[in-house]
Design a protein around this motif. Structure first.
Motif, short mmCIF file in Angstrom:
data_model
loop_
_atom_site.label_atom_id
_atom_site.label_comp_id
_atom_site.label_asym_id
_atom_site.label_seq_id
_atom_site.Cartn_x
_atom_site.Cartn_y
_atom_site.Cartn_z
N LEU A 113 -2.32 13.56 2.71
CA LEU A 113 -2.58 12.27 3.35
C LEU A 113 -1.66 12.04 4.54
CD1 LEU A 113 -4.17 9.58 3.16
CD2 LEU A 113 -2.34 8.72 1.71
N GLU A 134 0.83 -1.21 0.00
CA GLU A 134 0.00 0.00 0.00
C GLU A 134 0.86 1.26 0.00
OE1 GLU A 134 -2.32 -0.55 3.45
OE2 GLU A 134 -3.67 -2.04 2.55
N SER A 182 2.44 1.96 -3.35
CA SER A 182 1.46 2.53 -4.26
C SER A 182 1.25 4.01 -3.99
CB SER A 182 0.14 1.76 -4.14
OG SER A 182 -0.86 2.33 -4.95
N ILE A 183 1.23 4.40 -2.70
CA ILE A 183 1.06 5.82 -2.37
C ILE A 183 2.25 6.63 -2.88
CG2 ILE A 183 0.99 7.45 -0.43
CD1 ILE A 183 -0.61 5.35 1.11
N ARG A 194 2.13 6.36 -7.14
CA ARG A 194 0.97 6.73 -7.96
C ARG A 194 0.14 7.88 -7.40
NH1 ARG A 194 -1.39 0.58 -8.96
NH2 ARG A 194 0.56 -0.35 -9.74
N HIS A 195 0.37 8.26 -6.15
CA HIS A 195 -0.51 9.25 -5.54
C HIS A 195 0.29 10.43 -5.00
CE1 HIS A 195 -3.77 6.32 -5.85
NE2 HIS A 195 -2.97 5.43 -5.28
N GLN A 196 1.12 10.99 -5.86
CA GLN A 196 1.94 12.12 -5.46
C GLN A 196 1.08 13.34 -5.12
OE1 GLN A 196 5.15 12.14 -4.99
NE2 GLN A 196 5.59 10.06 -5.72
N SER A 197 -0.04 13.48 -5.78
CA SER A 197 -0.85 14.69 -5.59
C SER A 197 -1.50 14.75 -4.21
CB SER A 197 -1.93 14.77 -6.68
OG SER A 197 -2.75 13.60 -6.62
N ILE A 198 -1.83 13.62 -3.69
CA ILE A 198 -2.53 13.62 -2.39
C ILE A 198 -1.63 13.19 -1.24
CG2 ILE A 198 -4.75 13.16 -3.48
CD1 ILE A 198 -4.46 10.26 -2.48
N ARG A 199 -0.35 12.91 -1.53
CA ARG A 199 0.51 12.36 -0.49
C ARG A 199 0.74 13.35 0.64
NH1 ARG A 199 6.57 10.27 -1.71
NH2 ARG A 199 6.74 12.45 -2.33
#
Length: 776
Positions: A601, A586, A589-590, A593-598
């Motif tokens: 988050l 998990e 993946s953060i 793929r999820h640089q914008s919300i890291r």
């Protein structure tokens, strides 16, 4: 096999009887001791019992007392002797003293108050209590004092009362001891002995005095009226007795190690404690003599220490003056310096009770008590630690805590758990400054982190989240402690949590306090510390999970280390611990793929509500204590539950498929809202869902797979996923059937077997299809 054993025993019997005459007690004892096996001993006993039965049937009075002596020896060896109970009564009814002596001795050994045969001896006892021979009277009193029943006590109490007025010293002493048994069996008869007991306190013979004092003690326990009567009529006599025996000159018949009759001392002091408890007038009358005993008694011998200890107990038990209590506590302080561990242990026990009476006087011996915490004896260490915990208050908490923490570094591993728990409790209870609280907790975590409980760590994290002005200091202190004491599990968990939350404060030296030295820590150093902790504690799922979370947060705090954190996290995708494996997937993946919300988050955790946490913790602690008191360790005919876990109440057809855990009752209410229905679909049972998850991971990620991870969903994987979905749907259907059956007759037990077989059949089909796919 039985035939062989019988032949062996017969052979042993022949051997035994070949050298056994069976005429005297001495011969029987010699023959029994000469036996080399248990079989030979049983043979000797069996033959002797046969000879005794023959003598009983032939009614030989001359051998009756000898046979009874043999039977008493056989009874002490553990063999049955009930067949000769009537012989005791015949011997008691005889006229001679030797026969009566053996008869009464056999009566006390072979019978007890529950035997119906005992009713037949009441008349003989009454006759012997009125016998002119004082020795026969003594035999009857001894027997009555040992096996007296309630009926016998009512019948024979007048004779015992009369004998307490006898001129013979031995008769009065035995009558007083016999009356103790009578009062215990029939408390209503206590009023008959009050005046007699008070009159016996005027005797000079120490044996009579001890018996009378013991009778007065029993009367005080049996009747409140007797207690009030003795307070009015016995205090002066007791003070006189104690003064006389304390000031008496050397008497060889009563001297014990240079102390005049310590047994009488102790008996008098115990009775004075009972009479003076809650009565100011009696206590005031006793103060002078108690002070005299406490100051004059020598403490270099065990007899003197016994008297002093009993004197201290009496002083603490009555309404004594403050000066007398200080004197008693000083005596206990001297006991703590004694070499004998037993004396020190009883002194610590007494000081724990004395704190409630005069805590200030006990505080004067704080240094000596702290030395006992470091004693080599484990029981003394534990008792002294409990006493230190009771001594702590707002004024001495800092020096006492410092002493305990200094000793923590050299304490035995077996003692560190108790010592750590007490230190944490003291710091949490008496801390007035958050900085002092944090410093002490950091020291405890560094020295004994493996012994600190999880709830203590959680409470520390709550305090850290609320102390915004000390967060920078805390993360720097924990970083330095982590470098030096990296093997302490609780320290690692708290430190990596702080580094993950306040890593930028560590690197930038934010929130420096006055007098604090700056440290140079780079972003890479912070990641290194967490990585080392992760590698060192990889087997601990909790510590590993906290390290992974800290690394993920550091990747957001320090963008330059993002690639390195990604590699560290990726390495744990192959971890054998399921929790760490899932988190690694998990978190990777953060990061990828999820640089914008890291950044949003992984923001800093909000401040935890300290008040609500303390209330919740106190409630949980109280519930655990209540459960420990109420819940049985093993339910009758049921499961063995751990301490503190109450057995759930049984419900009709509850947990039909055994999907719930043993510790929680299954829910019997039906769901109506969509959210509840979804919970029904997914909340089939924690154990069962974990099993399904493990099957799913085992299917997709076999250990012998070259990549150990599914790179893409190919046809084979999709087919396997569909099989998993079928099994899940089957389990959901079974769960709905379970909910439906709960509303039916609870006695339909055969349905459980049918549903279980259906589920097992589906699992079997699933595994067969998986095997086919594996071969392909």
């Amino acid at each position: 096999m039985d035939t062989v054993e019988k032949i062996v025993e017969d052979f042993a019997s022949d051997i035994a009887m070949s050298s056994f005459s069976g005429t005297r007690l001495r011969d029987m004892i010699r023959a029994i001791r000469a036996c080399k096996t248990a079989a030979e001993e049983r043979a000797v006993v069996r033959c002797e019992c046969a000879a005794i039965r023959t003598a009983i049937s032939e009614n030989e009075p001359a051998l009756r007392h000898r046979n009874m002596a043999k039977l008493m020896f056989i009874h002490m060896l553990g063999y049955p002797t009930h067949f000769a109970q009537m012989e005791c009564l015949k011997l008691i009814a005889a006229a001679g003293y030797p026969e009566k002596r053996v008869g009464y001795l056999g009566l006390m050994l072979l019978l007890d108050e529950r035997q119906e045969v005992l009713m037949l001896v009441t008349n003989s006892l009454k006759q012997d209590l009125n016998h002119p021979n004082q020795f026969i009277v003594g035999l009857a009193l001894c027997a009555l004092g040992n096996i007296c029943s309630a009926e016998m006590a009512r019948d024979l109490s007048p004779e015992v009362e009369r004998l307490m007025r006898s001129r013979e010293v031995n008769t009065k002493k035995k009558a007083a001891l016999c009356s103790i048994r009578i009062v215990r069996k029939v408390p209503d008869l206590a009023e008959n002995f009050m005046a007699l007991a008070a009159s016996l306190l005027k005797e000079k013979h120490h044996g009579v005095l001890i018996s009378a004092i013991q009778l007065c003690t029993e009367l005080c326990k049996a009747s409140k009226d007797a207690l009030e009567y003795l307070r009015k009529n016995c205090i002066e006599g007791l003070v006189r007795i104690l003064r006389d025996v304390s000031n008496s000159s050397y008497a060889p018949e009563y001297d014990v190690s240079g102390i005049a009759d310590p047994f009488l001392h102790i008996r008098v002091l115990k009775l004075m404690r009972i009479l003076g408890q809650g009565d100011a007038n009696c206590s005031e009358y006793m103060n002078d003599i108690l002070a005299q005993v406490a100051t004059k008694t020598e403490s270099n011998k065990n007899a003197g220490n016994a008297i002093l200890y009993e004197c201290v107990q009496t002083i603490m038990g009555i309404e004594a003056t403050s000066g007398l209590r200080v004197l008693a506590i000083n005596i206990l302080g001297r006991f703590l310096s004694n070499r004998d561990n037993n004396i020190r242990y009883v002194a610590l026990n007494m000081l724990m009770r004395a704190i409630a009476v005069d805590a200030l006087a006990v505080q004067r011996h704080r240094t000596t008590i702290l030395e006992c915490v470091k004693d080599a004896d484990a029981s003394i260490r534990k008792r002294a630690l409990e006493l230190v915990f009771l001594l702590v208050n707002d004024t001495n908490v800092k020096p006492l805590t410092k002493e305990l923490i200094d000793y923590l570094s050299i304490a035995d591993p077996d003692f560190k758990g108790d010592l750590t728990s007490k230190i944490c409790s003291i710091v949490e209870k008496f801390s007035q400054e958050k900085l002092w609280y944090l410093d002490q907790m950091f020291k405890v975590l560094s020295l004994a982190g493996n012994h600190v409980k999880d709830d203590v760590c959680h409470a520390l994290i709550v305090v850290l989240s609320n102390a915004s002005e000390l967060q920078g200091y805390s993360v720097r202190s924990l970083y330095k402690a982590l470098q030096a004491y990296g093997k302490q599990g609780s320290l690692v968990r708290v430190a990596v949590w702080c580094i993950g939350e306040y890593g930028e404060m560590l690197v930038n030296n934010v929130g420096m306090l006055d007098g604090e030295e700056k440290i140079t820590v780079t972003e890479s150093d912070a990641v290194d510390a967490v990585e080392i902790a992760l590698n060192r504690h990889s087997a601990d799922a909790t510590t590993g999970a906290m390290c992974l979370v800290a690394l993920l947060k550091l990747s957001s705090r320090f963008p330059s280390t993002s690639e390195r954190v990604k590699q560290i996290v990726a390495r744990n995708k192959e971890n054998v611990v399921l929790e760490l494996q899932q988190r690694s997937i998990e978190f990777s993946s953060i990061i990828q793929r999820h640089q914008s919300i890291r950044s949003s988050l992984l923001e800093r955790m909000p401040v935890l509500d300290e008040a609500s946490y303390l209330v919740k913790r106190a409630t949980a602690t109280q519930a655990t204590i209540s459960a420990n008191k109420l819940a049985p360790t093993v339910a009758p005919g049921g499961l063995k539950l751990p301490n503190g876990v109450a057995k759930p109440t049984s419900a009709p057809l509850a947990d039909l498929l055994d999907l719930s855990s043993d510790g929680a009752p299954a829910s019997t209410t039906t769901s109506t809202t969509p959210n509840d229905f979804l919970q029904d679909l997914l909340g089939i049972g924690g154990v069962y869902l974990q099993l399904l998850a493990q099957i799913f991971l085992w299917t997709f990620y076999p250990l012998d797979h070259p990549h150990h991870r599914m790179a893409r969903l190919d046809k084979r994987s999709l087919n396997l996923f569909m099989l998993y979905l079928k099994l899940s749907i089957c389990s959901v259907v079974c769960h709905q059937l379970h909910l439906f059956l709960q509303r039916l007759n609870p006695h339909i037990r055969y349905l459980k077997t049918w549903i279980c077989s259906m589920v097992c059949h589906q699992v079997h089909l699933f595994l067969d299809q998986k095997k086919q796919f594996t071969h392909q």
